[in-house]
Scaffold this motif. Structure first.
Motif, PDB file in Angstrom:
ATOM      1  N   UNK A   1      15.898  13.000  14.608  1.00  0.00           N
ATOM      2  CA  UNK A   1      17.009  12.534  13.771  1.00  0.00           C
ATOM      3  C   UNK A   1      16.531  11.588  12.673  1.00  0.00           C
ATOM      4  N   UNK A   2      16.385  10.313  12.997  1.00  0.00           N
ATOM      5  CA  UNK A   2      16.031   9.309  11.982  1.00  0.00           C
ATOM      6  C   UNK A   2      14.555   9.394  11.616  1.00  0.00           C
ATOM      7  N   UNK A   3      14.238   8.949  10.403  1.00  0.00           N
ATOM      8  CA  UNK A   3      12.862   9.005   9.910  1.00  0.00           C
ATOM      9  C   UNK A   3      12.469   7.666   9.284  1.00  0.00           C
ATOM     10  N   UNK A   4      11.208   7.344   9.450  1.00  0.00           N
ATOM     11  CA  UNK A   4      10.645   6.145   8.832  1.00  0.00           C
ATOM     12  C   UNK A   4       9.429   6.571   8.016  1.00  0.00           C
ATOM     13  N   UNK A   5       9.380   6.167   6.747  1.00  0.00           N
ATOM     14  CA  UNK A   5       8.290   6.601   5.871  1.00  0.00           C
ATOM     15  C   UNK A   5       7.570   5.387   5.289  1.00  0.00           C
ATOM     16  N   UNK A   6       6.245   5.492   5.219  1.00  0.00           N
ATOM     17  CA  UNK A   6       5.445   4.472   4.557  1.00  0.00           C
ATOM     18  C   UNK A   6       4.235   5.135   3.901  1.00  0.00           C
ATOM     19  N   UNK A   7       3.687   4.462   2.933  1.00  0.00           N
ATOM     20  CA  UNK A   7       2.448   4.916   2.302  1.00  0.00           C
ATOM     21  C   UNK A   7       1.294   4.108   2.885  1.00  0.00           C
ATOM     22  N   UNK A   8       0.090   4.620   2.704  1.00  0.00           N
ATOM     23  CA  UNK A   8      -1.057   3.903   3.257  1.00  0.00           C
ATOM     24  C   UNK A   8      -2.202   3.870   2.254  1.00  0.00           C
ATOM     25  N   UNK A   9      -3.038   2.848   2.420  1.00  0.00           N
ATOM     26  CA  UNK A   9      -4.168   2.650   1.506  1.00  0.00           C
ATOM     27  C   UNK A   9      -5.249   1.883   2.239  1.00  0.00           C
ATOM     28  N   UNK A  10      -6.410   1.785   1.598  1.00  0.00           N
ATOM     29  CA  UNK A  10      -7.511   1.004   2.148  1.00  0.00           C
ATOM     30  C   UNK A  10      -8.244   0.325   1.004  1.00  0.00           C
ATOM     31  N   UNK A  11      -9.108  -0.607   1.324  1.00  0.00           N
ATOM     32  CA  UNK A  11      -9.886  -1.290   0.293  1.00  0.00           C
ATOM     33  C   UNK A  11     -11.103  -0.439  -0.086  1.00  0.00           C
ATOM     34  N   UNK A  12     -11.798  -0.771  -1.176  1.00  0.00           N
ATOM     35  CA  UNK A  12     -12.941   0.049  -1.607  1.00  0.00           C
ATOM     36  C   UNK A  12     -14.019   0.226  -0.545  1.00  0.00           C
ATOM     37  N   UNK A  13     -14.201  -0.774   0.314  1.00  0.00           N
ATOM     38  CA  UNK A  13     -15.218  -0.683   1.366  1.00  0.00           C
ATOM     39  C   UNK A  13     -14.712   0.033   2.612  1.00  0.00           C
ATOM     40  N   UNK A  14     -13.444   0.396   2.604  1.00  0.00           N
ATOM     41  CA  UNK A  14     -12.811   1.099   3.727  1.00  0.00           C
ATOM     42  C   UNK A  14     -12.921   0.312   5.032  1.00  0.00           C
ATOM     43  N   UNK A  15     -12.687  -0.969   4.923  1.00  0.00           N
ATOM     44  CA  UNK A  15     -12.721  -1.831   6.100  1.00  0.00           C
ATOM     45  C   UNK A  15     -11.360  -2.416   6.435  1.00  0.00           C
ATOM     46  N   UNK A  16     -10.386  -2.211   5.545  1.00  0.00           N
ATOM     47  CA  UNK A  16      -9.045  -2.746   5.771  1.00  0.00           C
ATOM     48  C   UNK A  16      -8.004  -1.638   5.582  1.00  0.00           C
ATOM     49  N   UNK A  17      -6.902  -1.772   6.299  1.00  0.00           N
ATOM     50  CA  UNK A  17      -5.824  -0.789   6.208  1.00  0.00           C
ATOM     51  C   UNK A  17      -4.543  -1.467   5.757  1.00  0.00           C
TER      52      UNK A  17
END
Length: 297
Positions: A113-129
């Motif tokens: 039924x219900x939906x939750x949407x978010x976008x995602x990204x990381x830093x250039x070193x790919x150490x953070x979300x």
């Protein structure tokens, strides 16, 4: 001032400091980490949608289990891992702005039924979300999880698929036929009480049982769709050098696999089943499959 007096003064100062910490704001309990998702909500999750690059992956819950893109059975254990990771995601900090490229988006459906949407990204070193919504940007992490959290959203659709090729053992397998241009051709056939190899009693019955038991929960290293790797498409256009057929009381029809030659220093083989599905299997395991158990002594 004598040394003893100095010690007494120091002890009194420490006691005063401890009482001050105990009764002041410094004594307040540390606030527990904020979970990004409600664990009770995730118990009712019914679908996921991941977008990354040019791929969109839909993973939905059905009466037959989780299905990838309405076509392939998903790796049920991997789905459980995904849900477990999401349950443990914690918010490390809230950011005003994020100056980095957005990788994709995630939609989580609850109770069909219900939906939750978010976008995602990381830093250039790919150490953070980072998770992004209209409400802002959250830096997130999973305690004890070695990989970057958002990496799980960037997997190829093939990597979500169930990798099980066959599940049988010496108690259920009835017949195996191996055709091998680079080794032995042999047949293992159950004959009333035990197995015959090429129509003869085996030299070592335990070797036969060990050979057959390698097919218990037998999985490919990874499923490979057509067009994903040019090299695999090229190999698929060649003739297979070996073929395997397995008949089992749990399967209505035989499982048939074609095994293709690997390239020099390539530690795996391309394999194709009777439905045209492609996969890669470790070269060492392929050698074990193609080894006649009657010639191991």
């Amino acid at each position: 001032m004598s040394k003893s007096v100095k010690y007494i003064v120091a002890i009194l100062l420490l006691l005063i400091a401890n009482f001050w910490l105990f009764f002041s704001g410094g004594s307040k309990e540390v606030k527990s980490s904020e979970k990004y998702f409600n664990a009770e909500d995730l118990e009712g999750v019914s679908a996921f949608e991941f977008t990354y690059d040019l791929d969109t992956i839909n993973i939905s819950k059905t009466g037959e289990g989780w299905i990838v893109n309405d076509q392939y059975l998903a790796d049920q254990g991997f789905i459980n891992t995904l849900i477990s990771v999401l349950e443990r995601v914690e918010v490390k900090s809230t950011l005003g702005n994020l100056e980095t490229q957005i990788l994709g988006s995630v939609t989580v459906e609850f109770d069909f039924n219900s939906r939750y949407r978010f976008q995602y990204a990381t830093n250039p070193n790919k150490t953070r979300s980072y998770f992004l919504t209209d409400a802002g940007v959250k830096e997130v992490s999973v305690p004890g999880y070695r990989d970057n959290v958002v990496d799980i959203f960037t997997l190829h659709p093939d990597q979500w698929r169930d990798r099980t090729i066959f599940d049988g053992s010496w108690r259920t397998i009835q017949k195996i036929i191996i055709e091998n241009e680079e080794g032995d051709n042999f047949q293992i056939l159950f004959d009333e009480k035990f197995f015959l190899i090429n129509g003869n009693q085996p030299a070592d019955s335990s070797a036969v049982i060990g050979y057959l038991n390698q097919f218990e929960r037998f999985q490919a290293n990874e499923m490979i769709s057509t067009g994903r790797f040019n090299e695999m498409d090229s190999i698929a256009g060649t003739e297979p050098f070996a073929r395997l057929s397995i008949e089992d009381i749990k399967y209505e029809t035989p499982i048939r696999l074609e095994i293709f030659r690997n390239k020099p220093n390539q530690p795996y083989h391309l394999v194709q089943d009777q439905d045209g599905q492609r996969m890669v299997i470790d070269a060492r395991r392929v050698r074990q499959i193609l080894s006649n158990p009657d010639r191991l002594n």
